[in-house]
Motif scaffolding. Sequence first.
Motif, PDB file in Angstrom:
ATOM      1  N   LYS A 226       0.704  -1.374   0.164  1.00  0.00           N
ATOM      2  CA  LYS A 226      -0.062  -0.077  -0.084  1.00  0.00           C
ATOM      3  C   LYS A 226       0.685   1.197  -0.098  1.00  0.00           C
ATOM      4  O   LYS A 226       0.650   2.497  -0.518  1.00  0.00           O
ATOM      5  CB  LYS A 226      -0.936   0.004   1.201  1.00  0.00           C
ATOM      6  N   ASP A 227       2.145   1.162   0.800  1.00  0.00           N
ATOM      7  CA  ASP A 227       3.003   2.333   0.779  1.00  0.00           C
ATOM      8  C   ASP A 227       4.113   2.263   0.234  1.00  0.00           C
ATOM      9  O   ASP A 227       4.700   3.351   0.589  1.00  0.00           O
ATOM     10  CB  ASP A 227       3.080   2.844   2.366  1.00  0.00           C
ATOM     11  N   ASP A 269      -1.817  -7.979  -4.318  1.00  0.00           N
ATOM     12  CA  ASP A 269      -2.590  -6.835  -3.436  1.00  0.00           C
ATOM     13  C   ASP A 269      -3.318  -5.926  -4.670  1.00  0.00           C
ATOM     14  O   ASP A 269      -4.158  -5.464  -4.312  1.00  0.00           O
ATOM     15  CB  ASP A 269      -1.315  -6.021  -2.565  1.00  0.00           C
ATOM     16  N   TRP A 270      -2.495  -5.565  -5.588  1.00  0.00           N
ATOM     17  CA  TRP A 270      -2.846  -4.610  -6.591  1.00  0.00           C
ATOM     18  C   TRP A 270      -4.383  -5.242  -7.514  1.00  0.00           C
ATOM     19  O   TRP A 270      -5.171  -4.666  -7.666  1.00  0.00           O
ATOM     20  CB  TRP A 270      -1.888  -4.198  -7.720  1.00  0.00           C
ATOM     21  N   ASN A 274      -6.691  -3.870  -3.335  1.00  0.00           N
ATOM     22  CA  ASN A 274      -6.305  -3.549  -2.197  1.00  0.00           C
ATOM     23  C   ASN A 274      -5.511  -2.195  -1.882  1.00  0.00           C
ATOM     24  O   ASN A 274      -5.427  -1.515  -0.959  1.00  0.00           O
ATOM     25  CB  ASN A 274      -5.693  -4.583  -1.182  1.00  0.00           C
ATOM     26  N   SER A 275      -4.668  -1.940  -3.028  1.00  0.00           N
ATOM     27  CA  SER A 275      -3.718  -0.834  -3.000  1.00  0.00           C
ATOM     28  C   SER A 275      -3.472  -0.228  -4.429  1.00  0.00           C
ATOM     29  O   SER A 275      -3.510  -0.942  -5.598  1.00  0.00           O
ATOM     30  CB  SER A 275      -2.667  -1.138  -2.337  1.00  0.00           C
ATOM     31  N   ASN A 276      -2.762   0.858  -4.485  1.00  0.00           N
ATOM     32  CA  ASN A 276      -2.130   1.279  -5.712  1.00  0.00           C
ATOM     33  C   ASN A 276      -3.508   1.268  -6.972  1.00  0.00           C
ATOM     34  O   ASN A 276      -3.037   0.939  -8.076  1.00  0.00           O
ATOM     35  CB  ASN A 276      -0.974   0.543  -6.401  1.00  0.00           C
TER      36      ASN A 276
END
Length: 294
Positions: A226-227, A269-270, A274-276
């Motif tokens: 995420k970060d 995750d992408w 869930n993020s980016n």
Amino acid sequence: MFESGKKNLITPKNLFTNNKSLISKFTDMSKNVRTVLMEGVPGVGKTFQTKMFMKDWENKKSNKHIKALVSLEFAELNTKKDEVKSMKSLLNDFFNQRNVSVSKDDKKKICFILDGLENCKLPLDFENNKKVKDLKKEASMDELLTNLIKGNLLPEAHIWIISQPKGVDKIPSKHINKTVQCQGEAKEEKYLKEVILEKVGQQESDPKLSEIVMFESGKKNLITPKDLFTNNKSLFFILHGMSKNVRTVLMEGVPGVGKTFQTKMFMKDWAEENSNKHIKALVTLDFAELNTKG
């Protein structure tokens, strides 16, 4: 991809399928089309579409009637303009270079992927080139191509031609059964995410990998997907009108520590959104492979 003038999404499954397949059951029309032209501006995702088609076929998810894929670049065919050979010889060269064995019958049920029509320097003289139907008959590269596209050679084969808009007029429309537009729509992004989840999703179940973490150099803050591309001083950057996102990240680690696992978890995750979410596509390149390209 969308068929020209229509809103229906074209997937690898129905690329060579006639949308009027229901009608074709009651007429002499075939529900399969032979020659497809895909048009799209540079960078819109034409190469991605061909790779997804190849992957779907390789995994036997679609086009099971196709026995082999023959991918050729028009830029490469330009260099063979002075060669005289038969279609049989051309196919044998292609398969031998890849150590692939294809039977005589299966060669009739192949799919040619001809990429980069806008780069073609061959005359593509559909009107004046001699007619060639025999796979063993020698001819120029231009004669082989025009007879292949017209259906004189390998009439049971599928032809997928890929071009930027400036190249589509090199082939008369009467030799194209179906034209599709590559537009880089959100549905194609969704398809990419599904492929990634299918490929790397199984990694999640390994409990030994749960202890692998990333930290920013010189700091104790845990870095998550995420970060990864977020500056930790985001509040400072926002107050000073600067971007809170960073562009280039270097991940360092000794062999076996879990670098590959981290990249796969980032991709997963992408893909799960869930993020980016601002990222529209992922492109993975291996430096060892790039070395081979000079």
